[in-house]
Motif scaffolding. Sequence first.
Motif, short mmCIF file in Angstrom:
data_model
loop_
_atom_site.label_atom_id
_atom_site.label_comp_id
_atom_site.label_asym_id
_atom_site.label_seq_id
_atom_site.Cartn_x
_atom_site.Cartn_y
_atom_site.Cartn_z
N ALA A 1 7.82 4.62 -4.52
CA ALA A 1 6.98 4.89 -3.34
C ALA A 1 5.77 5.74 -3.73
O ALA A 1 4.65 5.49 -3.27
N GLU A 2 6.00 6.70 -4.59
CA GLU A 2 4.91 7.58 -5.00
C GLU A 2 3.80 6.78 -5.72
O GLU A 2 2.62 6.91 -5.41
N VAL A 3 4.22 5.92 -6.65
CA VAL A 3 3.24 5.11 -7.39
C VAL A 3 2.53 4.15 -6.43
O VAL A 3 1.31 4.00 -6.46
N ALA A 4 3.29 3.51 -5.56
CA ALA A 4 2.71 2.53 -4.64
C ALA A 4 1.68 3.20 -3.72
O ALA A 4 0.62 2.65 -3.45
N ARG A 5 2.00 4.39 -3.25
CA ARG A 5 1.08 5.08 -2.35
C ARG A 5 -0.19 5.50 -3.08
O ARG A 5 -1.30 5.38 -2.54
N LYS A 6 -0.04 5.97 -4.30
CA LYS A 6 -1.24 6.34 -5.08
C LYS A 6 -2.11 5.11 -5.33
O LYS A 6 -3.34 5.17 -5.25
N PHE A 7 -1.46 4.03 -5.67
CA PHE A 7 -2.18 2.80 -5.99
C PHE A 7 -2.99 2.32 -4.79
O PHE A 7 -4.18 2.02 -4.88
N ILE A 8 -2.35 2.29 -3.63
CA ILE A 8 -3.02 1.75 -2.45
C ILE A 8 -4.13 2.70 -1.97
O ILE A 8 -5.18 2.26 -1.51
N ILE B 1 7.14 1.24 2.92
CA ILE B 1 6.50 2.46 2.43
C ILE B 1 5.29 2.77 3.32
O ILE B 1 4.37 1.95 3.42
N PRO B 2 5.26 3.95 3.97
CA PRO B 2 4.12 4.28 4.83
C PRO B 2 2.81 4.34 4.06
O PRO B 2 2.79 4.78 2.91
N LEU B 3 1.76 3.86 4.68
CA LEU B 3 0.44 3.93 4.02
C LEU B 3 -0.02 5.39 4.00
O LEU B 3 0.09 6.07 5.01
N PRO B 4 -0.54 5.84 2.88
CA PRO B 4 -0.95 7.25 2.81
C PRO B 4 -2.14 7.54 3.75
O PRO B 4 -2.28 8.67 4.22
N PHE B 5 -2.95 6.52 4.04
CA PHE B 5 -4.13 6.75 4.88
C PHE B 5 -3.89 6.35 6.33
O PHE B 5 -4.80 6.43 7.15
N ASP B 6 -2.70 5.87 6.64
CA ASP B 6 -2.34 5.58 8.03
C ASP B 6 -0.82 5.51 8.12
O ASP B 6 -0.22 4.45 7.90
N GLU B 7 -0.23 6.64 8.43
CA GLU B 7 1.24 6.74 8.38
C GLU B 7 1.92 5.90 9.47
O GLU B 7 3.14 5.80 9.49
N ASN B 8 1.13 5.30 10.38
CA ASN B 8 1.73 4.46 11.42
C ASN B 8 2.02 3.04 10.93
O ASN B 8 2.54 2.23 11.68
N GLN B 9 1.62 2.79 9.69
CA GLN B 9 1.85 1.44 9.18
C GLN B 9 2.59 1.51 7.86
O GLN B 9 2.46 2.48 7.12
N VAL B 10 3.35 0.45 7.60
CA VAL B 10 4.00 0.37 6.28
C VAL B 10 3.36 -0.74 5.46
O VAL B 10 2.77 -1.68 6.00
N MET B 11 3.50 -0.60 4.17
CA MET B 11 2.95 -1.58 3.26
C MET B 11 3.65 -2.93 3.44
O MET B 11 4.87 -2.97 3.61
N TYR B 12 2.90 -3.98 3.37
CA TYR B 12 3.45 -5.34 3.38
C TYR B 12 4.37 -5.46 2.16
O TYR B 12 4.02 -5.02 1.06
#
Length: 511
Positions: free
Chosen positions: A101-108, A212-223
């Motif tokens: 999750a940490e890597v995915a959030r940084k990447f996005i 995984i919640p989007l770091p720039f919009d916690e109301n959405q999760v990653m596809y």
Amino acid sequence: MDKAYYVTTPIYYVNDLPHIGTAYTTVVADTLARHHRLKGERVFFLTGVDEHGQHVARAAERNGVSPQEWADRMVVHFTDVWKKLNISNDFFIRTTSPRHAEVARKFIQNLYDKGDIYPDTYEGWYCVPDESFWLPSQLVEGKCPQCGREVEILQEENYFFRLSAYADRLLEHIDAHPEFVEPEMRRNEVTSFIRQGLTDQSISRKTLTWGIPLPFDENQVMYVWFDALLNYISAIDYGIDDARFESIWPADVHLIGKEILRFHAIIWPAMLMAAGLPLPRQVFAHGWLTVEGEKMSKSKGNVISPYELIDEYGVDAYRYYFLREFSFGYDGNFSRDNMTGRYNADLANALGNMVSRVLAMVERYRGGEVPEPGSAGEETDAVLKQAAAKVFGEVDAYMEKLAFNEALQAIWSYLGAVNRYVDETAAWDLAKDPALAARLDTVLYNQVEAVRLTALLVLPSMPGTAEGIWRRLGFSDSVHVHHLPAAGAWGLYPAGQKASKGDPLFPRIEK
Ligand code: MSP
């Protein structure tokens, strides 16, 4: 440090149990990983599970547990069956792990900061089992164009990945590196799809919480697919440990099934381009297995669990069958009769009998002690040695092309040469005449040496059998510590060592 040879399987959805289709990719990947290790290369072999997404959430709901509990319960089935199949993965990735999750959030976040991710409204169709978005024009008779199942209308404010911006670069890349997508028919599929024009991809979900919640919009999760593809770099610490990451990335090959080609050969490389990362060397899409001529499906009740076949035939016969019977890249059919036939002909006869015959003769004529070659070589000896000198190179060339069945055919043609040598030299006749003792020593030594090479040849596909042969040859170390080409040289068997026939490697199966 040399870059590791990096091979991956898809990460499997935890909504279903593993079956012979999912196990197929994993066995192939394991064989490839073992082949490279045998050559002395550093290897990183990754497999794992895909735990997010709507259909995992729904499977959990149907079973009355939380998605995390569901994933925790299901993951064990995968780790267990891989253990049983002797899968030597170096890491097992779970997409619910904090590291992923940490890597995915940084990447996005990075792509968002660069402007490659932007908000927009999505209106279209969604296939839950396939976790795929479709435009109305793409539907076939109102159903998912990929699997033919019902689709659901989806209308929400999502974030989009600017995939359209990468079409030209993707085509240029494939043009310059045709080996990027194999086999060729799949490459053509990919290029024609790109040429039709790429649309930006929705990469988030608002109505779903399992992700995984989007770091720039916690109301959405990653596809789920955006999240899943990142497993290939989160497993090797992208953005966390640069030295480690660079010693493994880029992947040498992503092994996948043909139905997930678009994600791996279009979306994934575009994501990597957006992040400024090198692309994998190759995406290789294999075909699908049918069972007794039919598509495997729960509704037909013809889904086969690997356990069932392992219990019947053994682990190595299982591995051998799927590698040998299917031409990698193409669809193939599994049938029990066919598997039994191959087992008896290739494993019980050509391989198992040969090993027993050779070692039985050493026991009978020399009390189990492998003699020093005693006489000058003859023509038949030269023929055998030539076959041995040739086979390793042939196998390597086929493995390079991921032509597993051809690599095994080359090994079996070597076994044919060994069997011919045994027949032609007829040790049982030599043994009748004490004057021929020196010739008998040579023949026995050569046969044993041929068996030693057999262990190395079958090691990637049948690691347990390789070890079993090694034990019978009397070695006290493991066959797995040896490397090619050094260990493949003729004449390394230490004369004077004791060998024993042991139990049959592959007892015949009566039909
Ligand atoms: N989770 C995604 C992959 C994400 S990778 C970043 C997914 N998972 S899956 O559980 O559906 O498994 C997909 C893989 O299983 C396919 O790529 C394919 O390798 C394999 N197969 C599933 N059924 C199969 C057959 N009947 N025959 C051969 N392989 C098939 O998609």
